[in-house]
Design a protein around this motif. Structure first.
Motif, PDB file in Angstrom:
ATOM      1  N   GLN A  57       0.600  -1.073   0.135  1.00 18.20           N
ATOM      2  CA  GLN A  57       0.115   0.022   0.274  1.00 18.20           C
ATOM      3  C   GLN A  57       0.868   1.214   0.104  1.00 18.20           C
ATOM      4  OE1 GLN A  57      -2.435   0.048   3.111  1.00 18.20           O
ATOM      5  NE2 GLN A  57      -4.221   1.584   2.630  1.00 18.20           N
ATOM      6  N   LEU A  58       0.478   2.234  -1.138  1.00 20.12           N
ATOM      7  CA  LEU A  58       0.903   3.457  -0.829  1.00 20.12           C
ATOM      8  C   LEU A  58       0.482   4.560  -0.252  1.00 20.12           C
ATOM      9  CD1 LEU A  58       2.774   2.876  -4.819  1.00 20.12           C
ATOM     10  CD2 LEU A  58       3.732   2.578  -2.444  1.00 20.12           C
ATOM     11  N   HIS A  59       1.277   5.429   0.252  1.00 23.66           N
ATOM     12  CA  HIS A  59       0.234   6.758   0.614  1.00 23.66           C
ATOM     13  C   HIS A  59       1.464   8.022   0.470  1.00 23.66           C
ATOM     14  CE1 HIS A  59      -1.060   3.348   3.464  1.00 23.66           C
ATOM     15  NE2 HIS A  59      -1.927   5.201   3.759  1.00 23.66           N
ATOM     16  N   ASP A  63       2.918  16.726   3.798  1.00 25.37           N
ATOM     17  CA  ASP A  63       3.576  17.537   5.454  1.00 25.37           C
ATOM     18  C   ASP A  63       3.471  16.273   6.697  1.00 25.37           C
ATOM     19  OD1 ASP A  63       0.659  16.752   6.110  1.00 25.37           O
ATOM     20  OD2 ASP A  63      -0.263  18.909   6.519  1.00 25.37           O
ATOM     21  N   LEU A  64       3.537  15.707   6.579  1.00 26.30           N
ATOM     22  CA  LEU A  64       3.340  14.080   7.429  1.00 26.30           C
ATOM     23  C   LEU A  64       2.246  14.352   8.311  1.00 26.30           C
ATOM     24  CD1 LEU A  64       7.349  13.528   8.554  1.00 26.30           C
ATOM     25  CD2 LEU A  64       5.292  12.121   6.494  1.00 26.30           C
ATOM     26  N   LYS A  65       1.419  15.256   7.957  1.00 19.68           N
ATOM     27  CA  LYS A  65       0.307  15.230   9.029  1.00 19.68           C
ATOM     28  C   LYS A  65      -1.828  14.629   8.043  1.00 19.68           C
ATOM     29  CE  LYS A  65       1.765  19.229  11.094  1.00 19.68           C
ATOM     30  NZ  LYS A  65       1.288  20.690  11.617  1.00 19.68           N
ATOM     31  N   ASN A  66      -0.796  15.385   6.900  1.00 21.18           N
ATOM     32  CA  ASN A  66      -2.294  14.850   5.824  1.00 21.18           C
ATOM     33  C   ASN A  66      -2.227  13.901   5.126  1.00 21.18           C
ATOM     34  OD1 ASN A  66      -4.151  17.031   7.020  1.00 21.18           O
ATOM     35  ND2 ASN A  66      -2.180  18.337   6.056  1.00 21.18           N
ATOM     36  N   LEU A  67      -2.814  12.204   5.040  1.00 19.31           N
ATOM     37  CA  LEU A  67      -1.863  11.881   4.254  1.00 19.31           C
ATOM     38  C   LEU A  67      -2.801  10.792   3.737  1.00 19.31           C
ATOM     39  CD1 LEU A  67      -0.269  10.069   6.781  1.00 19.31           C
ATOM     40  CD2 LEU A  67       1.761   9.707   4.738  1.00 19.31           C
ATOM     41  N   LYS A  68      -1.891  10.151   2.560  1.00 18.68           N
ATOM     42  CA  LYS A  68      -3.439   9.642   1.459  1.00 18.68           C
ATOM     43  C   LYS A  68      -3.323   8.871   0.778  1.00 18.68           C
ATOM     44  CE  LYS A  68      -6.337  11.170  -2.695  1.00 18.68           C
ATOM     45  NZ  LYS A  68      -6.868  11.861  -4.084  1.00 18.68           N
ATOM     46  N   ASN A  69      -4.368   7.573   0.922  1.00 18.17           N
ATOM     47  CA  ASN A  69      -3.802   6.232  -0.012  1.00 18.17           C
ATOM     48  C   ASN A  69      -3.740   6.447  -1.765  1.00 18.17           C
ATOM     49  OD1 ASN A  69      -3.545   4.169  -0.952  1.00 18.17           O
ATOM     50  ND2 ASN A  69      -4.951   2.731   0.829  1.00 18.17           N
ATOM     51  N   ILE A  70      -2.711   6.116  -1.553  1.00 15.79           N
ATOM     52  CA  ILE A  70      -2.352   6.809  -3.835  1.00 15.79           C
ATOM     53  C   ILE A  70      -2.538   5.486  -4.366  1.00 15.79           C
ATOM     54  CG2 ILE A  70      -1.500   8.646  -3.515  1.00 15.79           C
ATOM     55  CD1 ILE A  70       1.053   7.547  -4.337  1.00 15.79           C
ATOM     56  N   GLY A  71      -2.603   4.490  -3.591  1.00  8.93           N
ATOM     57  CA  GLY A  71      -2.805   2.944  -4.335  1.00  8.93           C
ATOM     58  C   GLY A  71      -2.227   2.331  -3.850  1.00  8.93           C
ATOM     59  N   TYR A  72      -1.114   1.041  -4.421  1.00 11.62           N
ATOM     60  CA  TYR A  72      -1.035   0.249  -4.174  1.00 11.62           C
ATOM     61  C   TYR A  72       0.339  -0.510  -5.624  1.00 11.62           C
ATOM     62  CZ  TYR A  72      -4.871  -1.578  -1.127  1.00 11.62           C
ATOM     63  OH  TYR A  72      -5.279  -1.610   0.287  1.00 11.62           O
ATOM     64  N   ALA A  73       1.595  -0.803  -5.088  1.00  9.56           N
ATOM     65  CA  ALA A  73       2.607  -0.948  -5.597  1.00  9.56           C
ATOM     66  C   ALA A  73       2.703  -2.213  -6.701  1.00  9.56           C
ATOM     67  CB  ALA A  73       3.546  -1.235  -4.745  1.00  9.56           C
ATOM     68  N   LEU A  74       1.912  -3.510  -5.985  1.00  7.08           N
ATOM     69  CA  LEU A  74       1.749  -4.600  -7.301  1.00  7.08           C
ATOM     70  C   LEU A  74      -0.131  -4.786  -7.331  1.00  7.08           C
ATOM     71  CD1 LEU A  74       4.072  -6.456  -4.845  1.00  7.08           C
ATOM     72  CD2 LEU A  74       4.884  -5.167  -6.624  1.00  7.08           C
ATOM     73  N   THR A  75      -0.161  -4.177  -8.138  1.00  8.09           N
ATOM     74  CA  THR A  75      -1.951  -4.243  -8.996  1.00  8.09           C
ATOM     75  C   THR A  75      -1.459  -5.731  -9.894  1.00  8.09           C
ATOM     76  OG1 THR A  75      -1.232  -3.101 -10.507  1.00  8.09           O
ATOM     77  CG2 THR A  75      -2.274  -2.315  -8.603  1.00  8.09           C
ATOM     78  N   ARG A  76      -1.222  -6.926 -10.368  1.00  3.69           N
ATOM     79  CA  ARG A  76      -1.003  -7.777 -10.828  1.00  3.69           C
ATOM     80  C   ARG A  76      -0.722  -9.088 -10.827  1.00  3.69           C
ATOM     81  NH1 ARG A  76       1.076  -3.689 -13.676  1.00  3.69           N
ATOM     82  NH2 ARG A  76       3.113  -5.232 -14.073  1.00  3.69           N
ATOM     83  N   THR A  77      -1.439  -9.899 -10.634  1.00  5.25           N
ATOM     84  CA  THR A  77      -1.127 -11.606 -10.396  1.00  5.25           C
ATOM     85  C   THR A  77       0.187 -11.625 -10.814  1.00  5.25           C
ATOM     86  OG1 THR A  77      -2.359 -12.611 -11.661  1.00  5.25           O
ATOM     87  CG2 THR A  77      -3.243 -12.378  -9.559  1.00  5.25           C
ATOM     88  N   SER A  78       0.698 -10.976 -12.202  1.00  2.00           N
ATOM     89  CA  SER A  78       1.875 -11.167 -13.141  1.00  2.00           C
ATOM     90  C   SER A  78       3.444 -10.601 -12.234  1.00  2.00           C
ATOM     91  CB  SER A  78       2.001 -10.736 -14.640  1.00  2.00           C
ATOM     92  OG  SER A  78       1.881  -9.305 -14.369  1.00  2.00           O
ATOM     93  N   GLN A  79       2.428  -9.471 -10.829  1.00  2.00           N
ATOM     94  CA  GLN A  79       4.179  -8.765 -10.681  1.00  2.00           C
ATOM     95  C   GLN A  79       4.137  -9.776  -9.143  1.00  2.00           C
ATOM     96  OE1 GLN A  79       1.452  -5.355 -10.157  1.00  2.00           O
ATOM     97  NE2 GLN A  79       3.793  -4.448 -10.885  1.00  2.00           N
ATOM     98  N   ILE A  80       2.991 -10.141  -8.351  1.00  2.00           N
ATOM     99  CA  ILE A  80       3.745 -11.678  -6.803  1.00  2.00           C
ATOM    100  C   ILE A  80       1.790 -12.297  -7.184  1.00  2.00           C
ATOM    101  CG2 ILE A  80       2.833  -8.851  -5.567  1.00  2.00           C
ATOM    102  CD1 ILE A  80       4.984 -10.705  -3.560  1.00  2.00           C
ATOM    103  N   ASP A  81       1.942 -13.980  -7.976  1.00  4.59           N
ATOM    104  CA  ASP A  81       0.799 -14.755  -7.673  1.00  4.59           C
ATOM    105  C   ASP A  81       0.473 -14.914  -6.387  1.00  4.59           C
ATOM    106  OD1 ASP A  81      -0.969 -16.545  -7.613  1.00  4.59           O
ATOM    107  OD2 ASP A  81      -0.043 -17.142  -9.438  1.00  4.59           O
TER     108      ASP A  81
END
Length: 99
Positions: A57-59, A63-81
């Protein structure tokens, strides 16, 4: 509140020579093994997702106070099954490194 408790709940970071107060933890809840990197005025944090998919998971924050989830690094099973994943077998998404 004791001095130690106050230190755990809030800490001061140096941001380009300026002090900024940051409440601790910066990501409350279950966010294991954080890897944090600063790129110019932006902070990025990656956290372990173990056997859950999508992975790492990526954030983002300015300012290290307001964090937003921006997605994931591994989104395909070809990257990690992770089918039939067994934590003891070592096939997990853990200890990300943003360096």
């Amino acid at each position: 509140m004791s001095e130690r408790q106050a230190a755990v709940e809030q800490w001061t970071a140096l941001d380009g020579g300026n002090k900024m107060n940051v409440k601790n933890p910066i990501l409350p809840g279950f966010h294991p093994d954080p890897s944090i990197i600063r790129v110019e005025d932006d902070y990025y944090i990656a956290i372990s997702t173990f056997e859950w998919f999508p992975g790492i998971q990526l954030h983002h924050s300015e300012d290290l106070k307001n964090l937003k989830n921006i997605g994931y690094a591994l989104t395909r099973t070809s990257q990690i099954d992770l089918k039939g994943c067994d934590i003891s077998g070592g096939r997990i998404c853990a200890l990300p490194n943003l360096s």
